[in-house]
Design a protein around this motif. Structure first.
Motif, PDB file in Angstrom:
ATOM      1  N   UNK A  66      28.420  37.398  39.690  1.00 12.74           N
ATOM      2  CA  UNK A  66      28.346  38.647  40.431  1.00 12.74           C
ATOM      3  C   UNK A  66      29.658  39.569  40.671  1.00 12.74           C
ATOM      4  N   UNK A  67      30.839  38.928  40.329  1.00  9.80           N
ATOM      5  CA  UNK A  67      32.069  39.515  40.742  1.00  9.80           C
ATOM      6  C   UNK A  67      32.264  40.522  39.632  1.00  9.80           C
ATOM      7  N   UNK A  68      32.468  41.931  39.889  1.00  9.56           N
ATOM      8  CA  UNK A  68      32.643  42.980  38.822  1.00  9.56           C
ATOM      9  C   UNK A  68      33.923  42.657  38.065  1.00  9.56           C
ATOM     10  N   UNK A  69      33.658  43.489  36.812  1.00  6.27           N
ATOM     11  CA  UNK A  69      34.990  43.270  36.063  1.00  6.27           C
ATOM     12  C   UNK A  69      36.471  43.710  36.350  1.00  6.27           C
ATOM     13  N   UNK A  70      36.038  44.857  37.299  1.00  4.67           N
ATOM     14  CA  UNK A  70      37.289  45.190  37.945  1.00  4.67           C
ATOM     15  C   UNK A  70      38.030  44.546  38.795  1.00  4.67           C
ATOM     16  N   UNK A  71      37.141  43.958  39.657  1.00  7.07           N
ATOM     17  CA  UNK A  71      37.799  43.088  40.491  1.00  7.07           C
ATOM     18  C   UNK A  71      38.400  41.623  39.888  1.00  7.07           C
ATOM     19  N   UNK A  72      37.863  41.214  38.734  1.00 12.66           N
ATOM     20  CA  UNK A  72      38.457  40.201  38.181  1.00 12.66           C
ATOM     21  C   UNK A  72      39.837  40.546  37.476  1.00 12.66           C
ATOM     22  N   UNK A  73      39.748  41.756  36.722  1.00  7.46           N
ATOM     23  CA  UNK A  73      41.020  42.233  36.351  1.00  7.46           C
ATOM     24  C   UNK A  73      42.136  42.241  37.327  1.00  7.46           C
ATOM     25  N   UNK A  74      41.792  42.631  38.592  1.00  9.85           N
ATOM     26  CA  UNK A  74      42.916  42.658  39.857  1.00  9.85           C
ATOM     27  C   UNK A  74      43.037  41.470  40.249  1.00  9.85           C
ATOM     28  N   UNK A  75      42.441  40.506  40.404  1.00  4.25           N
ATOM     29  CA  UNK A  75      42.579  39.133  40.846  1.00  4.25           C
ATOM     30  C   UNK A  75      43.546  38.307  39.748  1.00  4.25           C
ATOM     31  N   UNK A  76      43.325  38.521  38.458  1.00  4.40           N
ATOM     32  CA  UNK A  76      44.101  38.121  37.518  1.00  4.40           C
ATOM     33  C   UNK A  76      45.709  38.516  37.455  1.00  4.40           C
TER      34      UNK A  76
END
Length: 286
Positions: A251-261
């Motif tokens: 459920x984590x949005x793609x934009x959040x995944x990019x920032x986390x990476x």
């Protein structure tokens, strides 16, 4: 009125609504229908669900953040009813990171509680925890093992301390115990996670205890479902750079995944493919 966008699952829509709420400080139903390409009724249902979970406050025509979100600490039972399937997926993925014979630590929380039930199958663990609930899981497993009905056994160290609403033990006694120990892996549940505030909790004493947990661990694995993203508690206790691995759900949005990476070397999406590390290489296996 636009037809519902079937490409977005309900939990993904709700995660996007919460992300929009955190970035803008408020959302309107008519704006969300255009952004998400769903009907007015679908948005209102999503807001109803999020309101019942205590994630936002509904107002006429939309929603706003809860006024006391940074200091509100729900009890264990209340939190246990939220995101159960996501927590179970996260628990299964994180359990594979615990090696037989290793020394691990588990913080308090409902996701670490779900994880503990899988870790009872890993032999010869030494488990340090400040969670009464987690300790009870291993105690029950030990009793079953004594009856010859369970394979896994563990040595459990309960820190002691003052009990919080979420059944964690915190304060000077817990902190002193943790400072003298060293863990191969810390499995850490969090109230909130964001790029600005890092890892945070509404309880000041729990923040200090978690700070000692992080300082005593060779590897920090955060277990947090997607609803924790963008939430900021009263007290921060670690930065994202302190985290070796984040295990979350789809459920984590793609934009959040990019920032986390950009901050965390390994992002594991339970039930999905592993994310690449910030340097472009595949994330290390557990």
């Amino acid at each position: 009125m636009p037809g519902d966008n079937q490409n977005l699952l309900a939990e993904q829509r709700r995660a996007l609504i919460l992300e929009e709420l955190r970035e803008r400080g408020g959302v309107r139903v008519n704006e969300l229908t255009r952004k998400l390409l769903v009907s007015d009724m679908t948005v209102r249902r999503d807001l109803d669900v999020l309101s019942r979970r205590g994630a936002l406050e509904k107002v006429h025509g939309g929603a706003v953040p809860l006024a006391d979100a940074s200091t509100h600490e729900p009890g264990f039972e209340a939190k246990s009813s939220l995101e159960r399937s996501a927590k179970e997926e996260i628990a299964r993925a994180a359990a594979a990171m615990a090696k037989p014979g290793s020394a691990i630590a588990l913080s308090g929380g409902t996701t670490t509680y779900a994880l503990a039930q899988h870790l009872t199958e890993v032999p010869d663990l030494t488990v340090v925890t400040n969670s009464v609930r987690v300790a009870d899981v291993f105690h029950a497993a030990s009793r079953r093992a004594g009856n010859g009905t369970h394979a896994g056994t563990a040595t459990v160290v309960l820190t002691g301390g003052v009990r919080t609403p979420s059944d964690s033990l915190v304060g000077p006694v817990a902190d002193a115990a943790i400072r003298t120990l060293h863990f191969d892996v810390l499995f850490l549940g969090v109230h909130g996670i964001s790029t600005e505030a890092g890892l945070s909790t509404p309880n000041l004493a729990e923040a200090e205890t978690n700070r000692h947990f992080v300082g005593s661990a060779r590897r920090v694995v955060v277990v947090a479902d997607h609803t924790k993203w963008g939430t900021v508690g009263l007290s921060s206790f670690a930065s994202l750079e302190d985290v070796g691995t984040l295990v979350t759900d789809g459920g984590l949005p793609q934009g959040a995944r990019e920032r986390i990476r950009e901050h965390i070397r390994e992002l594991v999406v339970a039930g999905g493919p592993e994310e690449a590390a910030p340097d472009g290489r595949a994330a290390d296996g557990a």
